[in-house]
Motif scaffolding. Structure first.
Motif, short mmCIF file in Angstrom:
data_model
loop_
_atom_site.label_atom_id
_atom_site.label_comp_id
_atom_site.label_asym_id
_atom_site.label_seq_id
_atom_site.Cartn_x
_atom_site.Cartn_y
_atom_site.Cartn_z
N ARG A 30 11.08 10.31 0.64
CA ARG A 30 12.20 10.92 1.37
C ARG A 30 13.16 9.78 1.42
NH1 ARG A 30 8.09 12.94 4.62
NH2 ARG A 30 8.06 11.35 5.91
N ARG A 31 13.05 8.52 1.61
CA ARG A 31 14.11 7.57 1.52
C ARG A 31 14.57 7.45 0.34
NH1 ARG A 31 11.46 1.89 2.48
NH2 ARG A 31 13.52 1.33 1.86
N ILE A 32 14.21 7.77 -0.88
CA ILE A 32 14.90 7.70 -2.20
C ILE A 32 15.46 8.92 -2.43
CG2 ILE A 32 13.60 5.44 -3.15
CD1 ILE A 32 11.91 7.67 -4.62
N GLY A 33 14.93 10.01 -1.77
CA GLY A 33 15.60 11.32 -1.89
C GLY A 33 14.56 12.29 -2.81
N MET A 34 14.29 13.72 -2.37
CA MET A 34 13.43 14.42 -3.24
C MET A 34 14.07 15.19 -4.24
SD MET A 34 10.16 13.83 -2.14
CE MET A 34 9.50 15.22 -2.57
N ALA A 35 15.41 15.30 -4.14
CA ALA A 35 16.09 16.15 -5.17
C ALA A 35 15.90 15.57 -6.52
CB ALA A 35 17.60 16.42 -4.79
N GLY A 36 15.97 16.82 -7.61
CA GLY A 36 15.94 16.12 -9.08
C GLY A 36 15.30 17.35 -9.66
N PRO A 37 15.28 17.39 -10.92
CA PRO A 37 14.72 18.45 -11.88
C PRO A 37 13.30 18.12 -12.05
CG PRO A 37 16.13 17.05 -13.18
CD PRO A 37 16.22 16.40 -11.83
N ALA A 38 12.40 19.07 -12.20
CA ALA A 38 11.03 18.90 -12.38
C ALA A 38 10.83 18.42 -13.70
CB ALA A 38 10.19 20.53 -12.27
N LEU A 39 9.72 17.76 -13.87
CA LEU A 39 9.45 17.21 -15.29
C LEU A 39 9.06 18.16 -16.11
CD1 LEU A 39 9.09 14.55 -16.87
CD2 LEU A 39 6.64 14.57 -16.15
N GLY A 40 9.50 18.19 -17.25
CA GLY A 40 9.19 19.48 -18.47
C GLY A 40 10.16 20.29 -18.43
N PRO A 84 12.55 8.38 -14.93
CA PRO A 84 11.26 8.24 -14.39
C PRO A 84 11.29 8.41 -12.63
CG PRO A 84 11.77 6.27 -15.69
CD PRO A 84 13.13 7.15 -15.82
N MET A 85 12.25 8.11 -12.15
CA MET A 85 12.42 8.33 -10.57
C MET A 85 12.51 9.87 -10.37
SD MET A 85 12.62 7.39 -7.67
CE MET A 85 12.77 5.44 -7.84
N GLU A 86 13.24 10.35 -11.22
CA GLU A 86 13.25 12.15 -11.20
C GLU A 86 11.93 12.56 -11.48
OE1 GLU A 86 17.79 13.07 -12.50
OE2 GLU A 86 16.30 12.72 -14.11
N ALA A 87 10.99 11.91 -12.45
CA ALA A 87 9.66 12.47 -12.50
C ALA A 87 8.94 12.28 -11.28
CB ALA A 87 9.28 11.82 -13.69
N LEU A 88 9.01 10.96 -10.71
CA LEU A 88 8.43 10.68 -9.49
C LEU A 88 8.60 11.77 -8.39
CD1 LEU A 88 6.61 8.77 -7.68
CD2 LEU A 88 8.59 7.51 -7.36
N LEU A 108 3.80 12.29 -12.66
CA LEU A 108 3.58 11.12 -12.38
C LEU A 108 2.97 10.13 -13.30
CD1 LEU A 108 1.33 11.91 -9.16
CD2 LEU A 108 3.72 10.90 -9.22
N GLN A 109 2.30 10.66 -14.39
CA GLN A 109 1.83 10.08 -15.61
C GLN A 109 3.31 9.57 -16.47
OE1 GLN A 109 -0.77 12.72 -17.57
NE2 GLN A 109 -2.57 11.74 -16.99
N TYR A 110 4.21 10.41 -16.70
CA TYR A 110 5.54 9.95 -17.29
C TYR A 110 6.29 9.05 -16.53
CZ TYR A 110 10.20 10.51 -19.18
OH TYR A 110 11.50 10.19 -19.60
N ALA A 111 6.17 9.13 -15.16
CA ALA A 111 6.91 8.16 -14.39
C ALA A 111 6.23 6.79 -14.29
CB ALA A 111 7.03 8.63 -12.92
#
Length: 308
Positions: free
Chosen positions: A35-45, A73-77, A96-99
């Motif tokens: 939550r501190r780094i933000g949850m927004a971002g595209p889904a991996l794949g 990697p951060m978006e994947a996380l 998570l593996q990609y990240a």
């Protein structure tokens, strides 16, 4: 992770919660960190097809597909966290593996936890060992106040525990290596779980070192360390005052013990309380109440509430 000494350890955290649920200072909840780094971002794949556009030669340009290589990697996380909490652990595993493969220690730590506990995957201690090893190898010298430091120090503790117990057919027991790893986590990162483990390792061979490490962890609120510190001080005590100090720490630990650690801490307290003379019991009660009033007033308040 199969631990031979589970009954003597504090439980190291539920799935996707925290690197260690032992009141370690600075050890933050995984979801809180995200939550501190933000949850927004595209889904991996996620595949985005770009519609054809005119090229410089007037011919339509071929469609461009953006794949996982175009997601950070951060978006994947972040995507992995969303997928995990929504119950799609298979998708979370891929994210998570990609990240993790691209340098995110938080992702590698979570994968280690998943494989160690069989959480959404088949339990595999060797895979967990490899993820923890990756974190230690790539981030072992990161600053102790870095945002990912709690996960790095937790990986050290997990790796040290594997070396202490071994993995059948894969990782032989290596107590010297385990001590080295715990010492780094305890000294450099100030990790309370590592300090507790060092206390356990020294308890039967070097009482002074055991007390030192237990005391550091106990002051951080590690309940198991508080109990073991009390046991060690009581055994070393040559006066009522010193024995009372030991019984005080066992009492403090008993008041806070929960879940898996409660059974052995309660049994330890009862054992030493039963053989203590009344003056020692009274001093221990007074000392414990004073400590709890200063450090855990919520516990004393709960004890004083009338039963419904």
């Amino acid at each position: 992770m199969r631990l031979a000494r589970t009954k003597n350890k504090s439980v190291r955290g539920a799935a996707m919660s925290s690197p260690a649920d032992n009141c370690v200072t600075g050890m933050q909840n995984f979801s809180t960190m995200l939550r501190r780094i933000g949850m927004a971002g595209p889904a991996l794949g996620l595949l985005i097809a770009i519609s054809p556009a005119g090229a410089f030669d007037g011919q339509p340009a071929p469609p461009v597909t953006i794949g996982p290589q175009d997601i950070s990697p951060m978006e994947a996380l972040r995507a992995g966290a969303r997928q995990y909490y929504s119950g799609d652990k298979a998708a979370a595993l891929n994210s998570l593996q990609y990240a993790a493969e691209n340098g995110e220690p938080m992702a590698a730590w979570k994968l280690g936890e998943m494989y160690a506990k069989g959480d959404g995957v088949q339990e595999d201690d060797l895979k967990a060992f490899k993820y923890y090893s990756q974190i230690v190898r790539e981030h072992g010298d990161d600053r102790p106040d870095a945002p990912d430091a709690p996960f790095v120090s937790s990986a050290f503790v997990a790796l040290g525990t594997y070396y202490l117990n071994g993995i059948e057919g894969a990782v032989p027991r290596n107590e010297a290596r385990a001590r080295q790893i715990f010492t780094h986590a305890a000294s450099y990162f100030g990790d309370a779980e590592a300090q507790y483990e060092l206390g356990r390792m020294y308890q039967n061979t070097n009482h002074r070192m055991a007390v030192r490490w237990y005391n550091l962890a106990a002051l951080k609120g590690h309940v198991g360390a508080q109990a073991r510190l009390g046991e060690t001080l009581y055994a070393l005590g040559n006066s009522d005052k010193k024995k009372a100090r030991g019984l005080m720490w066992m009492t403090v630990a008993r008041q806070q013990a929960q879940d898996g650690e409660a059974s052995w801490i309660n049994a330890m307290h009862e054992q030493y309380f039963a053989v203590s003379p009344e003056p020692v019991r009274q001093m221990a009660r007074a000392l414990a109440d004073g400590w709890l009033e200063q450090n855990r007033p919520d516990i004393l308040t709960a004890q004083q509430l009338p039963s419904q």
